[in-house]
Write a protein that holds these residues in place. Structure first.
Motif, PDB file in Angstrom:
ATOM      1  N   PHE B  80       0.833  -1.212   0.000  1.00  0.00           N
ATOM      2  CA  PHE B  80       0.000   0.000   0.000  1.00  0.00           C
ATOM      3  C   PHE B  80       0.864   1.257   0.000  1.00  0.00           C
ATOM      4  CE2 PHE B  80      -2.618  -3.351   1.803  1.00  0.00           C
ATOM      5  CZ  PHE B  80      -3.778  -3.223   1.055  1.00  0.00           C
ATOM      6  N   LEU B  81       1.992   1.203   0.732  1.00  0.00           N
ATOM      7  CA  LEU B  81       2.875   2.374   0.798  1.00  0.00           C
ATOM      8  C   LEU B  81       3.488   2.681  -0.561  1.00  0.00           C
ATOM      9  CD1 LEU B  81       4.993   2.031   4.043  1.00  0.00           C
ATOM     10  CD2 LEU B  81       3.009   3.462   3.633  1.00  0.00           C
ATOM     11  N   VAL B  82       4.051   1.644  -1.176  1.00  0.00           N
ATOM     12  CA  VAL B  82       4.767   1.847  -2.429  1.00  0.00           C
ATOM     13  C   VAL B  82       3.833   2.434  -3.481  1.00  0.00           C
ATOM     14  CG1 VAL B  82       5.822   0.624  -4.377  1.00  0.00           C
ATOM     15  CG2 VAL B  82       6.555   0.133  -2.042  1.00  0.00           C
ATOM     16  N   HIS B  83       2.603   1.925  -3.540  1.00  0.00           N
ATOM     17  CA  HIS B  83       1.703   2.407  -4.585  1.00  0.00           C
ATOM     18  C   HIS B  83       1.065   3.747  -4.247  1.00  0.00           C
ATOM     19  CE1 HIS B  83       2.535  -0.985  -6.984  1.00  0.00           C
ATOM     20  NE2 HIS B  83       2.159  -1.828  -6.047  1.00  0.00           N
ATOM     21  N   ARG B  84       1.277   4.227  -3.037  1.00  0.00           N
ATOM     22  CA  ARG B  84       0.915   5.619  -2.753  1.00  0.00           C
ATOM     23  C   ARG B  84       2.152   6.505  -2.877  1.00  0.00           C
ATOM     24  NH1 ARG B  84      -1.559   6.407   2.796  1.00  0.00           N
ATOM     25  NH2 ARG B  84      -1.321   8.606   2.377  1.00  0.00           N
ATOM     26  N   ALA B  87       7.089   5.282  -0.094  1.00  0.00           N
ATOM     27  CA  ALA B  87       8.080   4.319   0.395  1.00  0.00           C
ATOM     28  C   ALA B  87       9.032   4.954   1.405  1.00  0.00           C
ATOM     29  CB  ALA B  87       8.860   3.743  -0.786  1.00  0.00           C
ATOM     30  N   MET B  88       9.324   6.236   1.191  1.00  0.00           N
ATOM     31  CA  MET B  88      10.288   6.915   2.062  1.00  0.00           C
ATOM     32  C   MET B  88       9.839   6.963   3.524  1.00  0.00           C
ATOM     33  SD  MET B  88      13.242   8.072   1.438  1.00  0.00           S
ATOM     34  CE  MET B  88      13.528   9.526   2.456  1.00  0.00           C
ATOM     35  N   ILE B  89       8.543   6.885   3.743  1.00  0.00           N
ATOM     36  CA  ILE B  89       8.087   7.035   5.115  1.00  0.00           C
ATOM     37  C   ILE B  89       8.550   5.865   5.988  1.00  0.00           C
ATOM     38  CG2 ILE B  89       5.804   5.950   4.928  1.00  0.00           C
ATOM     39  CD1 ILE B  89       5.043   8.645   6.662  1.00  0.00           C
ATOM     40  N   SER B  90       8.712   4.684   5.386  1.00  0.00           N
ATOM     41  CA  SER B  90       9.162   3.550   6.193  1.00  0.00           C
ATOM     42  C   SER B  90      10.597   3.778   6.666  1.00  0.00           C
ATOM     43  CB  SER B  90       9.040   2.255   5.400  1.00  0.00           C
ATOM     44  OG  SER B  90       9.605   2.392   4.123  1.00  0.00           O
ATOM     45  N   ASP B  91      11.409   4.329   5.786  1.00  0.00           N
ATOM     46  CA  ASP B  91      12.789   4.641   6.169  1.00  0.00           C
ATOM     47  C   ASP B  91      12.820   5.709   7.260  1.00  0.00           C
ATOM     48  OD1 ASP B  91      15.422   4.005   5.860  1.00  0.00           O
ATOM     49  OD2 ASP B  91      15.811   5.531   4.342  1.00  0.00           O
ATOM     50  N   THR B  92      11.983   6.726   7.074  1.00  0.00           N
ATOM     51  CA  THR B  92      11.905   7.801   8.063  1.00  0.00           C
ATOM     52  C   THR B  92      11.514   7.262   9.437  1.00  0.00           C
ATOM     53  OG1 THR B  92      11.215   9.291   6.305  1.00  0.00           O
ATOM     54  CG2 THR B  92      10.827  10.025   8.564  1.00  0.00           C
ATOM     55  N   LEU B  93      10.504   6.418   9.458  1.00  0.00           N
ATOM     56  CA  LEU B  93      10.036   5.887  10.742  1.00  0.00           C
ATOM     57  C   LEU B  93      11.080   4.971  11.369  1.00  0.00           C
ATOM     58  CD1 LEU B  93       6.263   5.265   9.974  1.00  0.00           C
ATOM     59  CD2 LEU B  93       7.322   7.161  11.217  1.00  0.00           C
ATOM     60  N   ALA B  94      11.810   4.236  10.548  1.00  0.00           N
ATOM     61  CA  ALA B  94      12.867   3.378  11.093  1.00  0.00           C
ATOM     62  C   ALA B  94      13.918   4.213  11.814  1.00  0.00           C
ATOM     63  CB  ALA B  94      13.508   2.567   9.971  1.00  0.00           C
ATOM     64  N   HIS B  95      14.282   5.327  11.201  1.00  0.00           N
ATOM     65  CA  HIS B  95      15.320   6.163  11.816  1.00  0.00           C
ATOM     66  C   HIS B  95      14.828   6.842  13.085  1.00  0.00           C
ATOM     67  CE1 HIS B  95      17.452   5.371   8.107  1.00  0.00           C
ATOM     68  NE2 HIS B  95      18.531   5.905   8.656  1.00  0.00           N
ATOM     69  N   THR B  96      13.540   7.208  13.126  1.00  0.00           N
ATOM     70  CA  THR B  96      13.035   7.786  14.371  1.00  0.00           C
ATOM     71  C   THR B  96      12.854   6.698  15.425  1.00  0.00           C
ATOM     72  OG1 THR B  96      10.803   7.673  13.483  1.00  0.00           O
ATOM     73  CG2 THR B  96      11.915   9.781  13.329  1.00  0.00           C
ATOM     74  N   ALA B  97      12.611   5.458  14.970  1.00  0.00           N
ATOM     75  CA  ALA B  97      12.538   4.354  15.932  1.00  0.00           C
ATOM     76  C   ALA B  97      13.879   4.184  16.633  1.00  0.00           C
ATOM     77  CB  ALA B  97      12.135   3.061  15.223  1.00  0.00           C
ATOM     78  N   PHE B  98      14.941   4.455  15.900  1.00  0.00           N
ATOM     79  CA  PHE B  98      16.271   4.412  16.520  1.00  0.00           C
ATOM     80  C   PHE B  98      16.347   5.427  17.655  1.00  0.00           C
ATOM     81  CE2 PHE B  98      20.615   6.217  16.643  1.00  0.00           C
ATOM     82  CZ  PHE B  98      21.284   5.111  17.127  1.00  0.00           C
ATOM     83  N   ALA B  99      15.788   6.619  17.424  1.00  0.00           N
ATOM     84  CA  ALA B  99      15.714   7.605  18.501  1.00  0.00           C
ATOM     85  C   ALA B  99      14.918   7.037  19.670  1.00  0.00           C
ATOM     86  CB  ALA B  99      15.068   8.898  17.999  1.00  0.00           C
ATOM     87  N   ALA B 256      13.829  -1.732   3.272  1.00  0.00           N
ATOM     88  CA  ALA B 256      13.919  -2.543   2.049  1.00  0.00           C
ATOM     89  C   ALA B 256      12.854  -3.636   2.020  1.00  0.00           C
ATOM     90  CB  ALA B 256      15.313  -3.166   1.935  1.00  0.00           C
ATOM     91  N   MET B 257      12.510  -4.192   3.182  1.00  0.00           N
ATOM     92  CA  MET B 257      11.533  -5.278   3.218  1.00  0.00           C
ATOM     93  C   MET B 257      10.128  -4.796   2.860  1.00  0.00           C
ATOM     94  SD  MET B 257      12.902  -7.959   3.376  1.00  0.00           S
ATOM     95  CE  MET B 257      12.069  -9.449   3.844  1.00  0.00           C
ATOM     96  N   LEU B 258       9.884  -3.493   2.982  1.00  0.00           N
ATOM     97  CA  LEU B 258       8.578  -2.942   2.633  1.00  0.00           C
ATOM     98  C   LEU B 258       8.541  -2.471   1.187  1.00  0.00           C
ATOM     99  CD1 LEU B 258       9.063  -2.254   5.856  1.00  0.00           C
ATOM    100  CD2 LEU B 258       6.877  -1.116   5.583  1.00  0.00           C
ATOM    101  N   VAL B 259       9.715  -2.404   0.568  1.00  0.00           N
ATOM    102  CA  VAL B 259       9.776  -1.774  -0.748  1.00  0.00           C
ATOM    103  C   VAL B 259      10.207  -2.746  -1.854  1.00  0.00           C
ATOM    104  CG1 VAL B 259      10.878   0.038  -2.099  1.00  0.00           C
ATOM    105  CG2 VAL B 259      10.255   0.476   0.276  1.00  0.00           C
ATOM    106  N   VAL B 260      11.345  -3.423  -1.651  1.00  0.00           N
ATOM    107  CA  VAL B 260      11.947  -4.192  -2.746  1.00  0.00           C
ATOM    108  C   VAL B 260      11.057  -5.351  -3.228  1.00  0.00           C
ATOM    109  CG1 VAL B 260      13.985  -5.440  -3.517  1.00  0.00           C
ATOM    110  CG2 VAL B 260      14.236  -3.517  -1.941  1.00  0.00           C
ATOM    111  N   PRO B 261      10.533  -6.200  -2.320  1.00  0.00           N
ATOM    112  CA  PRO B 261       9.686  -7.285  -2.815  1.00  0.00           C
ATOM    113  C   PRO B 261       8.430  -6.750  -3.518  1.00  0.00           C
ATOM    114  CG  PRO B 261      10.257  -7.629  -0.504  1.00  0.00           C
ATOM    115  CD  PRO B 261      10.675  -6.237  -0.848  1.00  0.00           C
ATOM    116  N   VAL B 262       7.919  -5.626  -3.036  1.00  0.00           N
ATOM    117  CA  VAL B 262       6.721  -5.020  -3.631  1.00  0.00           C
ATOM    118  C   VAL B 262       7.028  -4.542  -5.050  1.00  0.00           C
ATOM    119  CG1 VAL B 262       5.059  -3.143  -3.436  1.00  0.00           C
ATOM    120  CG2 VAL B 262       5.847  -4.332  -1.385  1.00  0.00           C
TER     121      VAL B 262
END
Lengths: 258, 352
Positions: B80-84, B87-99, B256-262
Motif C-alpha cells: 500500500f505504501l509503495v503504490h501511494r 516508500a520513504m516514510i518507512s525509512d523515516t520511521l525506522a530512523h526515528t525508531a532508533f531515537a 527494504a523489506m517494505l519496498v523491494v519485494p513489492v
C-alpha cells in the motif's frame, strides 16, 4: 437508478443547490457569490479558463470542501454532511496517474464502486451482478482481468465510468476526464456519457473543449471566479459570456453581466 | 488471546493493540512453548532430513521464524505504501525508531528504570507516524524535504542520547543499526508473531478501504470513505512493522523489506491481490536465503536478505523486459495470469 432517497429530498427539488457561495484559499479568492442549481437528470457542462475555480466549484458541490460563505446542498442535505457516498461517481483529473503503475485489474477498480455499500464483509450476489453489468454497459467485459495501467487512455476512462455505474450512482462528476485521450476515443467516450445521461443519470462535466460541452450538455455554466452564464447551450453560443469570462482581466474589472 | 484479537478486529484500536501487546506477557510464554514443542522439533526433523545441522540450533530456529514473519508483514504493508509513492516514510520511521531505542536506554540509565527499548521505539515511531500524517493533512502532500528533516532529525536525537548516556550502552547499538541474528530473543520472535497476527488481520479487515485510498484517494473521499482514518492506519501499521523488524534487519535496511519485494511483484503481478501474494513470496525467498547465507558465510543477515530481495527484483525486471520484447510471451502473459506466478517461482527456485 435511484437508490434510497434521503428524508429531506423531494421530487422537483434540485439535486445540487449552490447558493451565494464564496470560497478562497487563504487570502486568494477563488469563487465569489456563485449560485447555481443542478436539476436531476440534467447534464451540466462547467466551462471557464484555467484557474477559474471550476474544479473548486465541483469540490464544493460534492461536499469535499466547505464554502467560506453561502450554502451548498446535495440531494437535499448540506453537502458536507451528506454521507451516501454510493450515490456519487467521481472521476478526478489525476485519477489515471496512480492507475498507470499500480498492478490493479479493471475488475478490481470497478468493484471499488461497491465499496461505499460494502466496505467490509463478503460481496453479495447483487454486488457481483452490479459489477458485471457495469463492465457490460461500458463495453469492457473482455478487459476485466487486464491491468488498468496497460490499457489505452480511452479504455481506462471507461473503467472509471464503470466504477460509478457499479455503485449505481445518481450523480456522475467528471473533472476533465479525457486529458491525454485520442480524438476518436474522446468522441466515443462522450457518446457513452450522453447515453448514460439519457437514461436519467445526472452528469456534471468540466471540460476544456467547448465544442464537446455545447454538443452534449443540457446546461452550461461559464465561470471565472464569478458566474458569467448559466443556461442552455443554444443561448450560450449566442451570448458573449465566453469571451467575457476568458478575456477579462479578472483582477481589475467588475462586469455587471446579468 | 483469542478474545483480544476478536476485539481488535471489531474496533481497530491501535493504542489497545500496543497495550495488549505489551501487557499480554503470556503471549511470550506461548511462543516459548511453540518454539520448544512445535517449531523446534519440526525444524529438528527438517535438519535431519536435509542434513543441515544449523536448522537444529535454537537461535537459528528463532532467526528463521522471525525472518519468515518479517517477510510476511513487510510486503503486506509495503504494497500500500509503495503504490501511494510513500516508500520513504518507512525509512523515516525506522530512523526515528532508533531515537526511540535511544530514549529507552537513556531513560533507563538516567532514572534507573528497566523499560524495554523496544517499547519506547514503538511509542516514538507511532507518535512520529501520526505527526507526519497530521503534517501532510495540513500541507496536502508528502514532501521529500520534510521527510528528510524528520529522518535525519530522529537519527540525530538518537545519536545524541546515546552519547549522553553512560558509555556502556553504545555496545548494543550496532545490533539495532545493522540488525543481528544472534541477539534475536524469544521475546523478539513473540513480538513478530504477534505483529504478524495484528497486521495481517487489520489489513485483511481494512483491505477494501486501504485499496481504494491507495488507488484513488479523491474518489474515495467523494464516496464518503474516511480517508484520513485509513491513511493514519497505514502509517501506524508501517511504524509497527518497522520497529518489530528492526532488530533483525537493522534500522538502516529495514525499509527494504517494505519496498523491494513489492517493486518486484509490481512488475509481474496480474492483479493487486496477486501482487501482495507475490511480494510476500519474494520476501520469504529473500528472507530464508538471506538468513541461510548469513549463517553459512558468517555475513550480516540484514544485508544478505536485502541483496537477495534485490536479486529477485532484478529477475522480475528481466522477466518483464523479456515479456515486452517477445510478443508471444507477452500474449501468454496477459492471457494467463497464472503464468506470472509460475515465472517468479521458477526464477526464485533457480537462485536457490
Amino acid at each position: 437508478m435511484t437508490t434510497a432517497t434521503t428524508e429531506r429530498e423531494r421530487a422537483g427539488d434540485p439535486l445540487i443547490s449552490v447558493d451565494d457561495v464564496t470560497f478562497g484559499y487563504g487570502e486568494i479568492p477563488v469563487l465569489e457569490s456563485v449560485s447555481i442549481d443542478v436539476e436531476p437528470g440534467s447534464f451540466l457542462g462547467l466551462v471557464g479558463p484555467n484557474g477559474s475555480g471550476k474544479s473548486t466549484l465541483l469540490d464544493l458541490m460534492l461536499g469535499l470542501r466547505r464554502p467560506d460563505s453561502g450554502t451548498v446542498s446535495l440531494f437535499g442535505e448540506p453537502a458536507h454532511e451528506f454521507d451516501a457516498g454510493e450515490r456519487i461517481g467521481y472521476v478526478a483529473q489525476d485519477a489515471t496517474k496512480a492507475a498507470r503503475d499500480m498492478p490493479v485489474t479493471v475488475r478490481e477498480v470497478v468493484e471499488m464502486g461497491r465499496y461505499p455499500r460494502r466496505l467490509f464483509g463478503r460481496f453479495s450476489t447483487a454486488d457481483r451482478r452490479a459489477v458485471e453489468e457495469a463492465l457490460e454497459q461500458v463495453g469492457i467485459t473482455d478487459l476485466a482481468s487486464r491491468r488498468v495501467g496497460r490499457l489505452s487512455g480511452g479504455q481506462r476512462q471507461r473503467v472509471f465510468i464503470a466504477r460509478a455505474l457499479a455503485s449505481e450512482a445518481d450523480l456522475l462528476a467528471l473533472d476533465e476526464p479525457t486529458v491525454g485521450v485520442d480524438a476518436e476515443s474522446r468522441e466515443e467516450f462522450y457518446s457513452l456519457i450522453h447515453e448514460l445521461n439519457a437514461t436519467g443519470l445526472t452528469v456534471i462535466l468540466i471540460e476544456h473543449d467547448i465544442g464537446v460541452v455545447t454538443t452534449h450538455a443540457t446546461d452550461i455554466a461559464c465561470i471565472n471566479r464569478q458566474l458569467y452564464f448559466d443556461g442552455n447551450p443554444e443561448e450560450f453560443v449566442e451570448t458573449d459570456a465566453l469571451s467575457q469570462a476568458y478575456g477579462k482581466d479578472q483582477h481589475v474589472l467588475q462586469h455587471d453581466h446579468r | 488471546m483469542m478474545h483480544t484479537l476478536h476485539r481488535l478486529g471489531e474496533s481497530i484500536p491501535f493504542e489497545d493493540a500496543i497495550a495488549s501487546l505489551l501487557l499480554t506477557v503470556n503471549v511470550f510464554t506461548s511462543i516459548e512453548w511453540f518454539l520448544d514443542h512445535v517449531f523446534g522439533p519440526g525444524m529438528d526433523v527438517l535438519a535431519d532430513l536435509l542434513g543441515t545441522p544449523m536448522l537444529g540450533y535454537p537461535y537459528m530456529q528463532r532467526a528463521y521464524l522471525a525472518a519468515v514473519c518479517i517477510a510476511l508483514i513487510g510486503p503486506v504493508v509495503g504494497t500500500f505504501l509503495v503504490h501511494r509513492e510513500m516508500a520513504m516514510i518507512s525509512d523515516t520511521l525506522a530512523h526515528t525508531a532508533f531515537a526511540g531505542v535511544a530514549v529507552g536506554l537513556f531513560l533507563n540509565s538516567a532514572l534507573s528504570l528497566s523499560l524495554s527499548p523496544l517499547l519506547t521505539a514503538f511509542v516514538v515511531a507511532v507518535v512520529t507516524a501520526l505527526l507526519v500524517e497530521l503534517l501532510v493533512e495540513h500541507a496536502g502532500a508528502y514532501s521529500d524535504t520534510s521527510l528528510a528533516i524528520v529522518l535525519t532529525g530522529g537519527f540525530a536525537v538518537g545519536s545524541i542520547l546515546i552519547t549522553a548516556t553512560d558509555g556502556g550502552i553504545a555496545v548494543g547499538i550496532d545490533a539495532y543499526l545493522f540488525g543481528s541474528l544472534a541477539t534475536v530473543s524469544t521475546e523478539n520472535v513473540g513480538i513478530l508473531v504477534l505483529m504478524s497476527v495484528i497486521v495481517g488481520s487489520l489489513v485483511t479487515l481494512a483491505y477494501r478501504p486501504l485499496l481504494y485510498v491507495t488507488f484513488d484517494a479523491t474518489a474515495a473521499r467523494a464516496a464518503r470513505l474516511n480517508v484520513r482514518l485509513y491513511k493514519r492506519l497505514m502509517v501506524v501499521l508501517t511504524a509497527l512493522v518497522v520497529v518489530s523488524a528492526m532488530q533483525i534487519m537493522g534500522v538502516i535496511l529495514v525499509a527494504a523489506m517494505l519496498v523491494v519485494p513489492v517493486a518486484a511483484a509490481a512488475q509481474v503481478a496480474g492483479s493487486f491481490k496477486q501482487s501482495i501474494l507475490l511480494a510476500v513470496l519474494a520476501a520469504e525467498f529473500a528472507a530464508i536465503a538471506g538468513v541461510t547465507l548469513s549463517y553459512v558465510y558468517g555475513i550480516a543477515a540484514g544485508g544478505s536478505i536485502v541483496l537477495a530481495a534485490i536479486a529477485v527484483y532484478a529477475v522480475a525486471l528481466g522477466f518483464q523486459g523479456l515479456a515486452h520484447r517477445l510478443p508471444t510471451v507477452r500474449r501468454l502473459h496477459s492471457q494467463r495470469p497464472g503464468q506470472t506466478r509460475e515465472g517468479l517461482e521458477a526464477d526464485g527456485g533457480e537462485r536457490e
